[in-house]
Design an enzyme around this catalytic site. Structure first.
Site, PDB file in Angstrom:
ATOM      1  N   ASN A   1       0.812  -1.217   0.000  1.00 49.18           N
ATOM      2  CA  ASN A   1       0.000   0.000   0.000  1.00 49.18           C
ATOM      3  C   ASN A   1       0.848   1.271   0.000  1.00 49.18           C
ATOM      4  O   ASN A   1       0.419   2.303  -0.509  1.00 49.18           O
ATOM      5  CB  ASN A   1      -0.993  -0.010   1.171  1.00 49.18           C
ATOM      6  CG  ASN A   1      -2.189  -0.905   0.859  1.00 49.18           C
ATOM      7  OD1 ASN A   1      -2.334  -1.403  -0.263  1.00 49.18           O
ATOM      8  ND2 ASN A   1      -3.043  -1.121   1.839  1.00 49.18           N
TER       9      ASN A   1
ATOM     10  N   HIS B   1      -4.346   3.068  14.759  1.00 52.69           N
ATOM     11  CA  HIS B   1      -5.462   2.262  14.269  1.00 52.69           C
ATOM     12  C   HIS B   1      -5.006   0.809  14.171  1.00 52.69           C
ATOM     13  O   HIS B   1      -4.682   0.310  13.101  1.00 52.69           O
ATOM     14  CB  HIS B   1      -5.910   2.792  12.906  1.00 52.69           C
ATOM     15  CG  HIS B   1      -7.112   2.092  12.346  1.00 52.69           C
ATOM     16  ND1 HIS B   1      -8.278   1.923  13.047  1.00 52.69           N
ATOM     17  CD2 HIS B   1      -7.323   1.512  11.135  1.00 52.69           C
ATOM     18  CE1 HIS B   1      -9.158   1.281  12.289  1.00 52.69           C
ATOM     19  NE2 HIS B   1      -8.595   1.014  11.134  1.00 52.69           N
TER      20      HIS B   1
END
Ligand code: APR
Length: 313
Positions: free
Chosen positions: A96, A176
């Site tokens: 990513n 997160h």
């Protein structure tokens, strides 16, 4: 007044969800941009054809060309690969990063004035990379995770107490990932502090479920990760910016000394208005929460260092 333009980079599960919600809310015209030919065009046309039933005149277009970022007021980035069962968010780092680097380079040249919301995981590292690659002021580059994590905790509290989901407010801070920190004293149920309604033991159970809520969905879906709740959470942030709402939301923001952290992105409560992140709110935590937050910051730090090394080449 000209209509606002919202670009969604990544027309997958989250991108498609956001396009529909944006159209329903009439927040602006939407362009979906993806590398897969036909998908952004198909999703845009599909929603266009349903506009009569959702009473909207927003226009939606699909594109395979980053040139269509030009003139965007908001860019929301979900481009990337989602998790499959057994994967952690950190497993997505390498692949990513390459995608965020490409998208960031395009945003820098085509939409340098946009408010950029990053959703791609691992979130804290990807929003950090986006800010470095674009060079856009950190107030205008923000990560979506805390809104979702807080909304998940609020959901579990509402389910446990049998009260309306939208009566519960919660704050979940930190990275997160599994180290995120749910704050007991900060949950309110119709204005009533949670400690008056729920034991700390029960709250700890819900807090653990919150930290692993993404994994719970991945385990159920098997083919990808959550998309409805991430989609609506990102739109809440876009709406705060576009409508200058001054909303208090937990987001991944660049810390500049707040919480004793410098130069890292991490989930903290902020105020979002038409200037982007207008203020980072420093809340008081107890010693246990402070220690958990510091541990979560450490977890984020490793990935940020990895990004730094990658950028330096
Ligand atoms: N430019 C534009 N779009 C891209 C690029 C790129 N360079 N690379 C991949 N994409 C597109 C894919 O073609 C796909 O349509 O990004 C889309 C991602 O969609 P999904 O695979 O459906 O993933 P989604 O569930 O939407 O999640 C996206 O958000 O929450 C995070 O972990 C999740 O990183 C993942 C991201």
């Amino acid at each position: 007044m000209a209509r606002k333009k919202i670009a969604l980079v990544g027309a997958g599960q989250i991108g498609g969800t956001m396009a529909l919600v944006l159209a329903q809310k009439q927040l602006g015209d939407v362009v979906l941009i993806d590398v897969v030919e036909g998908v952004p065009q198909g999703k845009a046309l599909d929603i266009m054809e349903g506009r009569l039933s959702i009473h909207t005149s927003a226009t939606l277009t699909g594109s395979n060309n980053y040139d269509d970022l030009a003139g965007s007021d908001v860019v929301i980035v979900t481009a990337g690969v989602p998790r499959k069962p057994g994967m952690t968010r950190d497993d997505l780092l390498n692949i990513n990063y390459g995608i965020v680097e490409k998208v960031g380079t395009a945003i820098k040249s085509k939409a340098p004035n946009a408010f950029v919301i990053v959703v791609t995981n691992p979130l804290d590292a990807m929003v950090y990379a986006m800010q470095k690659v674009t060079g856009i002021a950190p107030e205008k580059v923000v990560g979506m995770a805390g809104v979702l994590d807080s909304s998940r905790l609020a959901c579990f509290v509402a389910m446990e107490l049998g009260v309306a989901a939208d009566d519960v407010q919660a704050v979940v801070m930190g990275g997160h990932g599994p180290s995120m920190v749910s704050l007991y004293d900060f949950v309110s149920v119709g204005g009533i502090p949670l400690p008056q309604l729920m034991s700390k033991e029960k709250f700890n159970e819900l807090s653990k479920r919150t930290a692993m809520a993404g994994d719970e969905i991945v385990g159920l879906l098997k083919t990808g990760s959550a998309f409805y709740s991430p989609g609506v959470s990102a739109i809440r942030m876009a709406e705060a910016y576009l409508l200058d709402k001054k909303s208090v939301l937990t987001c991944a923001a660049e810390l500049k000394g707040q919480y004793g952290v410098n130069g890292l992105y991490c989930g903290v409560p902020v105020i979002i208005g038409s200037n982007g992140i207008e203020k980072i709110i420093e809340v008081k935590m107890n010693d246990e929460e402070k220690a958990a937050f510091a541990k979560s910051v450490d977890a984020v730090k490793g990935n940020a260092e990895w990004v730094d090394a990658k950028i330096k080449g």
